[in-house]
Design a protein around this motif. Structure first.
Motif, PDB file in Angstrom:
ATOM      1  N   ILE A 284      15.628  15.269   8.930  1.00 32.66           N
ATOM      2  CA  ILE A 284      15.201  13.990   8.356  1.00 32.66           C
ATOM      3  C   ILE A 284      14.079  14.261   7.357  1.00 32.66           C
ATOM      4  O   ILE A 284      13.160  15.032   7.639  1.00 32.66           O
ATOM      5  CB  ILE A 284      14.715  13.033   9.470  1.00 32.66           C
ATOM      6  N   HIS A 285      14.190  13.645   6.179  1.00 25.80           N
ATOM      7  CA  HIS A 285      13.112  13.755   5.186  1.00 25.80           C
ATOM      8  C   HIS A 285      12.524  12.374   4.941  1.00 25.80           C
ATOM      9  O   HIS A 285      13.265  11.384   4.888  1.00 25.80           O
ATOM     10  CB  HIS A 285      13.632  14.358   3.878  1.00 25.80           C
ATOM     11  N   ILE A 286      11.221  12.344   4.829  1.00 24.45           N
ATOM     12  CA  ILE A 286      10.526  11.073   4.589  1.00 24.45           C
ATOM     13  C   ILE A 286       9.619  11.267   3.380  1.00 24.45           C
ATOM     14  O   ILE A 286       8.762  12.153   3.380  1.00 24.45           O
ATOM     15  CB  ILE A 286       9.655  10.666   5.805  1.00 24.45           C
ATOM     16  N   SER A 287       9.846  10.472   2.335  1.00 29.41           N
ATOM     17  CA  SER A 287       8.936  10.535   1.182  1.00 29.41           C
ATOM     18  C   SER A 287       8.044   9.303   1.226  1.00 29.41           C
ATOM     19  O   SER A 287       8.523   8.178   1.364  1.00 29.41           O
ATOM     20  CB  SER A 287       9.722  10.602  -0.131  1.00 29.41           C
TER      21      SER A 287
ATOM     22  N   LEU B 232       7.907  14.761   4.009  1.00 32.08           N
ATOM     23  CA  LEU B 232       7.915  15.405   5.317  1.00 32.08           C
ATOM     24  C   LEU B 232       9.331  15.807   5.688  1.00 32.08           C
ATOM     25  O   LEU B 232      10.295  15.120   5.326  1.00 32.08           O
ATOM     26  CB  LEU B 232       7.403  14.433   6.385  1.00 32.08           C
ATOM     27  N   GLU B 233       9.417  16.898   6.431  1.00 35.27           N
ATOM     28  CA  GLU B 233      10.702  17.297   7.012  1.00 35.27           C
ATOM     29  C   GLU B 233      10.525  17.229   8.537  1.00 35.27           C
ATOM     30  O   GLU B 233       9.585  17.812   9.078  1.00 35.27           O
ATOM     31  CB  GLU B 233      11.055  18.714   6.593  1.00 35.27           C
ATOM     32  N   VAL B 234      11.421  16.483   9.170  1.00 36.56           N
ATOM     33  CA  VAL B 234      11.281  16.259  10.607  1.00 36.56           C
ATOM     34  C   VAL B 234      12.541  16.770  11.310  1.00 36.56           C
ATOM     35  O   VAL B 234      13.648  16.370  10.960  1.00 36.56           O
ATOM     36  CB  VAL B 234      11.087  14.747  10.876  1.00 36.56           C
TER      37      VAL B 234
ATOM     38  N   GLN C 269       0.808  -1.212   0.000  1.00 36.83           N
ATOM     39  CA  GLN C 269       0.000   0.000   0.000  1.00 36.83           C
ATOM     40  C   GLN C 269       0.849   1.274   0.000  1.00 36.83           C
ATOM     41  O   GLN C 269       0.484   2.252  -0.620  1.00 36.83           O
ATOM     42  CB  GLN C 269      -0.901  -0.014   1.235  1.00 36.83           C
ATOM     43  N   ILE C 270       1.983   1.216   0.736  1.00 32.64           N
ATOM     44  CA  ILE C 270       2.812   2.428   0.689  1.00 32.64           C
ATOM     45  C   ILE C 270       4.238   2.113   0.248  1.00 32.64           C
ATOM     46  O   ILE C 270       4.733   0.995   0.389  1.00 32.64           O
ATOM     47  CB  ILE C 270       2.851   3.223   2.025  1.00 32.64           C
ATOM     48  N   SER C 271       4.847   3.152  -0.299  1.00 31.91           N
ATOM     49  CA  SER C 271       6.268   3.120  -0.637  1.00 31.91           C
ATOM     50  C   SER C 271       6.881   4.266   0.157  1.00 31.91           C
ATOM     51  O   SER C 271       6.309   5.356   0.231  1.00 31.91           O
ATOM     52  CB  SER C 271       6.420   3.345  -2.143  1.00 31.91           C
ATOM     53  N   ILE C 272       8.049   4.014   0.754  1.00 31.40           N
ATOM     54  CA  ILE C 272       8.591   5.014   1.671  1.00 31.40           C
ATOM     55  C   ILE C 272      10.118   5.037   1.605  1.00 31.40           C
ATOM     56  O   ILE C 272      10.751   4.009   1.340  1.00 31.40           O
ATOM     57  CB  ILE C 272       8.081   4.704   3.108  1.00 31.40           C
ATOM     58  N   SER C 273      10.684   6.208   1.808  1.00 32.71           N
ATOM     59  CA  SER C 273      12.137   6.340   1.851  1.00 32.71           C
ATOM     60  C   SER C 273      12.471   7.474   2.817  1.00 32.71           C
ATOM     61  O   SER C 273      11.720   8.452   2.908  1.00 32.71           O
ATOM     62  CB  SER C 273      12.657   6.675   0.447  1.00 32.71           C
ATOM     63  N   SER C 274      13.577   7.338   3.517  1.00 28.52           N
ATOM     64  CA  SER C 274      13.939   8.392   4.471  1.00 28.52           C
ATOM     65  C   SER C 274      15.439   8.641   4.436  1.00 28.52           C
ATOM     66  O   SER C 274      16.232   7.713   4.256  1.00 28.52           O
ATOM     67  CB  SER C 274      13.515   7.964   5.881  1.00 28.52           C
ATOM     68  N   SER C 275      15.802   9.907   4.600  1.00 28.75           N
ATOM     69  CA  SER C 275      17.223  10.257   4.614  1.00 28.75           C
ATOM     70  C   SER C 275      17.449  11.386   5.601  1.00 28.75           C
ATOM     71  O   SER C 275      16.510  12.085   6.007  1.00 28.75           O
ATOM     72  CB  SER C 275      17.671  10.696   3.209  1.00 28.75           C
TER      73      SER C 275
END
Ligand code: AHR
Length: 492
Positions: A413-416, A489-491, A400-406
């Motif tokens: 931290i960014h989360i797409s 998102l930017e965290v 259902q979701i695809s996600i990546s974080s760096s």
């Protein structure tokens, strides 16, 4: 609900900014009209390059641009594209619409474009119909700083200093339009041609060998075995085509959930291709010195009716935004092997980021994804665990979701995240390990219809907006991810 854990203390390598690269071929209205209008055009331009497009490309921080093809590269003879434009020979672009190519956009114009938008040039040389001598001279023309006939010719054509040229492809699709070669034959040619691609002065060329088509694992094996030690990169081409047959790939703009589902399923397939090709490369290159260069990817549908079928112009909808989001997340996740990727193609062709119509220009949904995702460029990939649920359709299902974080150099931290399900909103609960975070902000790209697109009458129908459905409490992030959306998102 989907549970995610981001292990901020487990960094998995740098996401090479070149994963956010692009590709511009002499095809349809990509170069001519899309980029090059000439100095005398009524369209505002800088030395012939249209200003609106230049600004839009600059904004994306495009790291690298591939040119002149594609199939065109193995028919291109670079000497026809230098010198006074009025004297340049013209040719038939046999691959793409049989139109006349006047060679007005050549080496100097391409290098100028790269300088104007701040991108590294990635030039593809001609193995299919060109000679070793011709390729050798092109490199000398562009990069030699001393005196030689080629370097002096460059000076006579207005460029005193040599250019820096890092990336050079030794042919394109030589298993097909680039000469219909066997892997054994091409591997031998690669060894010969690449020998004469010299490093002049402090210019060091990163040499990319023609790699496999989709799942041709034998090609990868033969190339790595016979020539792996002589290459820096091996290319991979994969297009997302919803239809089963080449004739009938599907419409870019008119589709139902059936086609939405199959298209996204096929986009996800690139993960398996990268894993399998990488495993073969590991056999010969366990230290992962050789990069997998996905230098053509994106959606390929039937050409828009009423347009020249050889120009490969297609509409670009929210579905394409999802394809881009999913693919970029996948490339990030393989940043140990994938050193570059180039979406096909920049303007007016295939999964374009920009469409033009004479003096008008619009940004497609795919453009906006590259804009939102540019925060991942050169950031450190973080380890992410997802307890994914499935988007079920008929008897089939995909995650259902695809996600990546760096995490970037400023510790942001960014989360797409992409929600592939066109019907259901999802709640995503994300825990952070190894870091303490208190603030979140974000951007979303979505629309009411699956096939929403930007047109010249309504150019901002699909555009990013600020996203306020994410909160952090006690180091736990909760996100309400709307159906068929991409959120970054930017965290902090
Ligand atoms: O991007 C269009 C074409 O697709 C390229 O010219 C070729 O390399 C590939 O088959």
């Amino acid at each position: 609900m989907i549970n995610v854990t981001i292990n901020a203390d487990v960094k998995k390598g740098t996401i090479n900014k070149n994963i956010y690269g692009h590709f511009a071929e002499h095809l349809g209205r990509c170069i001519y009209e899309g980029i090059w209008v000439g100095e005398d055009s009524h369209i505002p331009n800088t030395n012939g390059i249209r200003n609106d497009v230049m600004e839009a490309l600059r904004n994306l921080k495009i790291p690298v641009l591939r040119w002149p093809g594609g199939c065109f590269a193995d028919e291109y003879h670079w000497k026809e594209g230098i010198g006074p434009r009025k004297d340049r020979p013209y040719m038939i672009n046999t691959h793409w619409g049989g139109v006349v190519e006047n060679n007005h956009f050549g080496t100097h114009e391409f290098m100028m474009l790269c300088e104007l938008i701040g991108a590294e040039p990635y030039i593809c040389g001609n193995v299919g119909s060109g000679t070793i001598y011709e390729m050798q001279q092109w490199i000398e023309y562009m990069t030699f700083g001393g005196n030689s006939t080629m370097a002096d010719l460059r000076r006579a054509n207005g460029r005193e200093k040599p250019w820096k040229l890092k990336y050079f492809g030794i042919g394109n699709e030589n298993w097909g339009c680039g000469g219909n070669m066997t892997p054994e034959y091409y591997a031998d040619l690669y060894r010969r041609y690449s020998t004469y691609v010299r490093n002049y002065g402090d210019n060091t060329v990163y040499k990319v060998a023609c790699g496999p088509n989709v799942d041709d694992y034998n090609w990868t094996d033969v190339l790595m075995k016979k020539a792996g030690h002589l290459m820096d990169g091996l290319s991979l081409h994969y297009y997302t085509i919803p239809g089963l047959f080449w004739e009938g790939k599907g419409s870019a703009a008119e589709f139902d959930e059936d086609e939405w589902f199959i298209t996204l399923k096929k986009a996800l397939h690139i993960d398996e291709l990268i894993k399998k090709h990488s495993t073969i490369m590991d056999k010969y290159d366990p230290d992962k010195r050789v990069g997998l260069i996905v230098d053509e990817w994106g959606s390929w549908y039937d050409a828009e009716s009423g347009t020249n079928p050889g120009f490969l112009f297609q509409q670009n909808t929210l579905r394409d935004a999802l394809i881009a989001g999913i693919s970029l997340n996948i490339f990030n996740s393989h940043c140990d092997r994938v050193q570059m990727a180039n979406i096909a193609q920049t303007i007016n062709v295939l999964q374009a980021i920009i469409h033009t119509e004479d003096e008008k220009m619009l940004l497609t949904p795919t453009y906006h994804i590259f804009d939102m995702y540019k925060v991942h460029q050169d950031a450190e990939l973080l380890d992410v665990h997802v307890k994914n649920t499935m988007y079920k359709y008929g008897k089939d299902a995909i995650p259902q979701i695809s996600i990546s974080s760096s995490v970037d150099k400023d510790d942001k931290i960014h989360i797409s995240m992409c929600n592939l399900d066109p019907n259901g909103e999802l709640e995503v609960v994300c825990e952070f390990r190894g870091t303490s975070r208190t603030e979140v902000s974000g951007t979303i790209l979505t629309a009411t219809e699956m096939n929403a697109m930007n047109t010249f009458d309504n150019p901002n129908k699909v555009a990013p907006t600020s996203f306020d459905s994410a909160t952090i409490v006690d180091n736990k992030l909760t996100v309400s991810l709307p159906a068929k959306s991409v959120v970054v998102l930017e965290v902090c």
